[in-house]
Design a protein around this motif. Structure first.
Motif, PDB file in Angstrom:
ATOM      1  N   ILE A   6      -3.554   3.899   1.263  1.00  0.00           N
ATOM      2  CA  ILE A   6      -3.960   4.720   2.406  1.00  0.00           C
ATOM      3  C   ILE A   6      -4.756   3.883   3.403  1.00  0.00           C
ATOM      4  O   ILE A   6      -5.563   3.034   3.024  1.00  0.00           O
ATOM      5  CB  ILE A   6      -4.742   5.990   1.982  1.00  0.00           C
ATOM      6  N   ARG A  66     -12.523  -1.057  16.170  1.00  0.00           N
ATOM      7  CA  ARG A  66     -12.367   0.227  15.506  1.00  0.00           C
ATOM      8  C   ARG A  66     -13.622   1.086  15.602  1.00  0.00           C
ATOM      9  O   ARG A  66     -13.546   2.308  15.525  1.00  0.00           O
ATOM     10  CB  ARG A  66     -11.973   0.027  14.042  1.00  0.00           C
ATOM     11  N   ASP A  81      -0.132   8.835   5.281  1.00  0.00           N
ATOM     12  CA  ASP A  81      -0.662   8.517   3.958  1.00  0.00           C
ATOM     13  C   ASP A  81      -1.111   9.778   3.216  1.00  0.00           C
ATOM     14  O   ASP A  81      -1.102   9.815   1.982  1.00  0.00           O
ATOM     15  CB  ASP A  81      -1.795   7.494   4.074  1.00  0.00           C
ATOM     16  N   ILE A 127      -5.794   3.161  -2.908  1.00  0.00           N
ATOM     17  CA  ILE A 127      -6.436   1.936  -2.413  1.00  0.00           C
ATOM     18  C   ILE A 127      -6.420   1.936  -0.888  1.00  0.00           C
ATOM     19  O   ILE A 127      -5.479   2.434  -0.260  1.00  0.00           O
ATOM     20  CB  ILE A 127      -5.755   0.654  -2.939  1.00  0.00           C
ATOM     21  N   SER A 128      -7.467   1.378  -0.316  1.00  0.00           N
ATOM     22  CA  SER A 128      -7.493   1.222   1.139  1.00  0.00           C
ATOM     23  C   SER A 128      -8.133  -0.120   1.463  1.00  0.00           C
ATOM     24  O   SER A 128      -9.189  -0.463   0.921  1.00  0.00           O
ATOM     25  CB  SER A 128      -8.304   2.347   1.790  1.00  0.00           C
ATOM     26  N   ASP A 153      -3.147  -9.999   9.749  1.00  0.00           N
ATOM     27  CA  ASP A 153      -1.929  -9.455  10.366  1.00  0.00           C
ATOM     28  C   ASP A 153      -1.138  -8.717   9.277  1.00  0.00           C
ATOM     29  O   ASP A 153      -1.617  -8.557   8.143  1.00  0.00           O
ATOM     30  CB  ASP A 153      -1.111 -10.560  11.053  1.00  0.00           C
ATOM     31  N   THR A 176      -2.062  -8.570   5.358  1.00  0.00           N
ATOM     32  CA  THR A 176      -2.461  -7.256   4.823  1.00  0.00           C
ATOM     33  C   THR A 176      -1.617  -6.949   3.583  1.00  0.00           C
ATOM     34  O   THR A 176      -2.153  -6.560   2.539  1.00  0.00           O
ATOM     35  CB  THR A 176      -2.235  -6.148   5.883  1.00  0.00           C
ATOM     36  N   LEU A 201      -2.995  -6.520  -0.233  1.00  0.00           N
ATOM     37  CA  LEU A 201      -2.764  -5.288  -1.000  1.00  0.00           C
ATOM     38  C   LEU A 201      -2.056  -5.621  -2.323  1.00  0.00           C
ATOM     39  O   LEU A 201      -2.397  -5.072  -3.370  1.00  0.00           O
ATOM     40  CB  LEU A 201      -1.907  -4.300  -0.187  1.00  0.00           C
ATOM     41  N   ASP A 214       1.480   0.759  13.381  1.00  0.00           N
ATOM     42  CA  ASP A 214       2.779   1.395  13.621  1.00  0.00           C
ATOM     43  C   ASP A 214       3.979   0.479  13.373  1.00  0.00           C
ATOM     44  O   ASP A 214       5.051   0.697  13.928  1.00  0.00           O
ATOM     45  CB  ASP A 214       2.798   1.897  15.073  1.00  0.00           C
ATOM     46  N   CYS A 244       5.548  -0.229  10.374  1.00  0.00           N
ATOM     47  CA  CYS A 244       6.387   0.165   9.199  1.00  0.00           C
ATOM     48  C   CYS A 244       6.712  -1.040   8.333  1.00  0.00           C
ATOM     49  O   CYS A 244       7.676  -1.000   7.552  1.00  0.00           O
ATOM     50  CB  CYS A 244       7.706   0.812   9.605  1.00  0.00           C
ATOM     51  N   VAL A 302       4.395  -2.952   6.375  1.00  0.00           N
ATOM     52  CA  VAL A 302       3.537  -3.249   5.221  1.00  0.00           C
ATOM     53  C   VAL A 302       4.243  -2.883   3.906  1.00  0.00           C
ATOM     54  O   VAL A 302       4.233  -3.672   2.955  1.00  0.00           O
ATOM     55  CB  VAL A 302       2.172  -2.526   5.348  1.00  0.00           C
ATOM     56  N   VAL A 330      -1.796 -13.125  18.476  1.00  0.00           N
ATOM     57  CA  VAL A 330      -1.642 -12.211  19.612  1.00  0.00           C
ATOM     58  C   VAL A 330      -2.026 -12.987  20.863  1.00  0.00           C
ATOM     59  O   VAL A 330      -3.190 -13.350  21.041  1.00  0.00           O
ATOM     60  CB  VAL A 330      -2.539 -10.965  19.444  1.00  0.00           C
TER      61      VAL A 330
HETATM   62  C1  LIG Z   1      -3.088 -11.258  14.652  1.00  0.00           C
HETATM   63  C2  LIG Z   1      -3.475  -9.893  14.165  1.00  0.00           C
HETATM   64  C3  LIG Z   1      -4.805  -9.630  13.944  1.00  0.00           C
HETATM   65  C4  LIG Z   1      -5.180  -8.392  13.508  1.00  0.00           C
HETATM   66  N1  LIG Z   1      -6.490  -8.175  13.304  1.00  0.00           N
HETATM   67  C5  LIG Z   1      -6.893  -6.981  12.873  1.00  0.00           C
HETATM   68  C6  LIG Z   1      -8.276  -6.734  12.672  1.00  0.00           C
HETATM   69  O1  LIG Z   1      -9.123  -7.577  12.894  1.00  0.00           O
HETATM   70  N2  LIG Z   1      -8.649  -5.497  12.198  1.00  0.00           N
HETATM   71  C7  LIG Z   1      -7.699  -4.544  11.942  1.00  0.00           C
HETATM   72  O2  LIG Z   1      -8.086  -3.459  11.496  1.00  0.00           O
HETATM   73  N3  LIG Z   1      -6.388  -4.743  12.139  1.00  0.00           N
HETATM   74  C8  LIG Z   1      -5.959  -5.928  12.599  1.00  0.00           C
HETATM   75  N4  LIG Z   1      -4.644  -6.148  12.816  1.00  0.00           N
HETATM   76  C9  LIG Z   1      -3.692  -5.072  12.539  1.00  0.00           C
HETATM   77  C10 LIG Z   1      -3.281  -5.130  11.088  1.00  0.00           C
HETATM   78  O3  LIG Z   1      -2.511  -6.254  10.830  1.00  0.00           O
HETATM   79  C11 LIG Z   1      -2.468  -3.916  10.754  1.00  0.00           C
HETATM   80  O4  LIG Z   1      -3.294  -2.796  10.976  1.00  0.00           O
HETATM   81  C12 LIG Z   1      -2.050  -3.926   9.298  1.00  0.00           C
HETATM   82  O5  LIG Z   1      -1.266  -5.058   9.027  1.00  0.00           O
HETATM   83  C13 LIG Z   1      -1.234  -2.740   8.911  1.00  0.00           C
HETATM   84  O6  LIG Z   1      -0.051  -2.738   9.686  1.00  0.00           O
HETATM   85  P1  LIG Z   1       0.448  -1.382  10.282  1.00  0.00           P
HETATM   86  O7  LIG Z   1      -0.736  -0.632  10.785  1.00  0.00           O
HETATM   87  O8  LIG Z   1       1.537  -1.672  11.224  1.00  0.00           O
HETATM   88  O9  LIG Z   1       0.991  -0.615   8.972  1.00  0.00           O
HETATM   89  P2  LIG Z   1       2.402   0.046   8.671  1.00  0.00           P
HETATM   90  O10 LIG Z   1       3.329  -0.971   8.147  1.00  0.00           O
HETATM   91  O11 LIG Z   1       2.868   0.865   9.843  1.00  0.00           O
HETATM   92  O12 LIG Z   1       1.915   1.003   7.502  1.00  0.00           O
HETATM   93  C14 LIG Z   1       2.783   1.471   6.471  1.00  0.00           C
HETATM   94  C15 LIG Z   1       1.955   1.922   5.299  1.00  0.00           C
HETATM   95  O13 LIG Z   1       1.350   0.806   4.665  1.00  0.00           O
HETATM   96  C16 LIG Z   1       0.099   1.206   4.079  1.00  0.00           C
HETATM   97  N5  LIG Z   1      -0.985   0.453   4.696  1.00  0.00           N
HETATM   98  C17 LIG Z   1      -0.993  -0.205   5.883  1.00  0.00           C
HETATM   99  N6  LIG Z   1      -2.196  -0.778   6.099  1.00  0.00           N
HETATM  100  C18 LIG Z   1      -2.965  -0.486   5.019  1.00  0.00           C
HETATM  101  C19 LIG Z   1      -4.311  -0.780   4.654  1.00  0.00           C
HETATM  102  N7  LIG Z   1      -5.125  -1.494   5.447  1.00  0.00           N
HETATM  103  N8  LIG Z   1      -4.773  -0.292   3.469  1.00  0.00           N
HETATM  104  C20 LIG Z   1      -3.969   0.425   2.653  1.00  0.00           C
HETATM  105  N9  LIG Z   1      -2.699   0.747   2.945  1.00  0.00           N
HETATM  106  C21 LIG Z   1      -2.198   0.292   4.121  1.00  0.00           C
HETATM  107  C22 LIG Z   1      -0.045   2.696   4.361  1.00  0.00           C
HETATM  108  O14 LIG Z   1       0.507   3.422   3.284  1.00  0.00           O
HETATM  109  C23 LIG Z   1       0.814   2.869   5.613  1.00  0.00           C
HETATM  110  O15 LIG Z   1       1.264   4.200   5.802  1.00  0.00           O
HETATM  111  C24 LIG Z   1      -4.214  -7.368  13.276  1.00  0.00           C
HETATM  112  C25 LIG Z   1      -2.886  -7.630  13.514  1.00  0.00           C
HETATM  113  C26 LIG Z   1      -2.512  -8.883  13.965  1.00  0.00           C
HETATM  114  C27 LIG Z   1      -1.062  -9.116  14.249  1.00  0.00           C
END
Ligand SMILES: Cc1cc2nc3c(=O)[nH]c(=O)nc-3n(C[C@H](O)[C@H](O)[C@H](O)COP(=O)(O)OP(=O)(O)OC[C@H]3O[C@@H](n4cnc5c(N)ncnc54)[C@H](O)[C@@H]3O)c2cc1C
Length: 262
Positions: A7, A27, A38, A59-60, A93, A97, A101, A124, A126, A128, A226
Motif C-alpha cells: 500500500i 509531499r 490499494d 507493507i508501505s 524511482d 522502489t 519492496l 501512476d 502501473c 511497480v 528527471v
Molecule cells: C527520479 C525519480 C525520483 C523520485 N523521487 C521520489 C521521492 O523523492 N519521493 C517520492 O515519494 N517519490 C519519488 N519518486 C516517485 C516514485 O518513484 C514512485 O512514487 C514510486 O516508484 C511508485 O511508482 P508509482 O507511484 O508509479 O506506482 P504504481 O506502479 O502506479 O503503483 C502500483 C502499485 O504498486 C504498489 N506501490 C507503489 N509504490 C509503493 C510504495 N511506496 N509502497 C508500497 N507499495 C507501493 C501499490 O500497490 C500500487 O498500487 C521519484 C521518481 C523518480 C522517477
C-alpha cells in the motif's frame, strides 16, 4: 497461507509543490490518503483470506506519515504491518522502489500471493507491480477484475486488458494487481479503528535487508533522471456570442469554420 499487500500513501490533493532542483514531489505540501487502488487490493486479499484462511502482512515504503495508511490497513483487520523507511530510500524511482519492496518482502515473509493496486494516483506508472514480481522471480497477473477460483495450490483470475479479457491460472507464489471498482473496499468499524491505534507498526530499514549496499537504493540506485518537471500553462480564450438563438448558431458555425474544426 501467507499474503502481502503493498500500500502506498498518496497526496490527497493534486495541488502539490515540486522541488525545482530534484524534480521530486514535496509531499509535505499537501494532505495524504491511502492510494484508493490499494484499499481495493486489501479488499481482494481479505476476500481471499475469508475463503482459504491465512495471515496478511501490509507493507508501505515511505516517510513516517505513511504509518496512517498502515493503521487504516490494521483497522481493516490486516494482521501485521511494516513501514519500509530509511533516509537512503529517499528519491527512489520506480525500479528502485520495486527493488526495495522486493528486498523487504524477502525479509518479512514467504507470501503465497502478493496483492498490489493497479496503479497509484500520484506516480501512476502501473510499473511497480510487474517489476516487483520480476525482482522476486514469480508470475504475475495485472488489471485483475475477478478472482474466479482459489485453493491451496493455485489461483485463477480474470484480467481486463482493455480490448479483451483473459483468464489466468497461476501457481503460488504469485502477484496480482487489482482494478479499483472490482473490489469495493469495506468500511472498518469504530472499534477496529480504535484497536488499530494500539497495534504495533514494524519498521524495516536498510540494515534489515539482505542487500545492505546503499548505492542500490534511493537517488543513488535510481537510473531515472528527471530532467525537467513543470505544470503546463493552460491558455484559454473566451468568446461570448450574443444575439437570438439562430443568430448565435450562425456565428458559432462561422467561428468553428474559422478555427478549422468543421
Ligand atoms: C527520479 C525519480 C525520483 C523520485 N523521487 C521520489 C521521492 O523523492 N519521493 C517520492 O515519494 N517519490 C519519488 N519518486 C516517485 C516514485 O518513484 C514512485 O512514487 C514510486 O516508484 C511508485 O511508482 P508509482 O507511484 O508509479 O506506482 P504504481 O506502479 O502506479 O503503483 C502500483 C502499485 O504498486 C504498489 N506501490 C507503489 N509504490 C509503493 C510504495 N511506496 N509502497 C508500497 N507499495 C507501493 C501499490 O500497490 C500500487 O498500487 C521519484 C521518481 C523518480 C522517477
Amino acid at each position: 497461507m501467507e499474503f502481502v499487500v503493498c500500500i502506498k500513501q498518496v497526496p490527497s490533493s493534486d495541488k502539490i509543490d515540486i522541488n525545482p532542483e530534484t524534480g521530486s514531489l514535496v509531499r509535505e505540501s499537501t494532505g495524504a490518503k491511502t492510494n484508493p487502488y490499494d484499499l481495493s487490493a486489501i479488499e481482494a486479499c481479505l476476500q481471499v483470506r475469508e475463503k482459504v484462511g491465512g495471515k496478511i502482512h501490509a507493507i508501505s515504503m515511505g516517510p513516517k506519515q505513511a504509518k496512517t495508511a498502515l493503521r487504516e490497513a490494521l483497522a481493516l483487520s490486516v494482521d501485521e504491518v511494516f513501514l519500509i523507511s530509511d533516509s537512503c530510500f529517499a528519491g527512489s524511482d520506480v525500479l528502485t522502489t520495486s527493488y526495495t519492496l522486493a528486498q523487504a518482502i524477502k525479509t518479512i515473509a514467504k507470501p503465497d500471493i502478493i496483492f498490489c493496486g493497479k496503479q497509484s494516483t500520484d506516480g501512476d506508472t502501473c510499473q511497480v507491480s510487474p517489476e516487483l514480481a520480476e525482482f522476486l522471480g514469480i508470475p504475475h497477473a495485472l488489471y485483475v477484475v475477478e478472482i474466479n477460483d482459489i485453493n491451496d495450490e493455485y489461483i485463477v483470475v480474470t484480467c481486463d486488458m482493455g480490448s479483451y479479457r483473459e483468464t489466468v491460472k497461476m501457481n503460488f507464489p504469485c502477484l496480482i494487481s487489482v482494478e479499483k471498482d472490482s473490489f469495493i473496499p469495506r468500511f472498518s468499524s469504530l472499534r477496529n479503528k480504535i484497536e488499530a491505534q494500539k497495534k504495533p507498526i514494524n519498521t524495516i530499514e536498510l540494515k534489515d535487508l539482505e542487500d545492505k549496499d546503499k548505492n542500490n537504493y534511493g537517488y543513488c540506485g535510481s537510473p531515472t533522471k528527471v530532467s525537467k518537471i513543470y505544470v503546463p500553462e493552460i491558455k484559454r480564450e473566451t468568446t461570448i456570442l450574443d444575439g437570438e438563438t439562430d443568430e448565435v448558431v450562425d456565428k458559432l458555425f462561422l467561428k468553428l469554420d474559422e478555427w478549422e474544426v468543421l
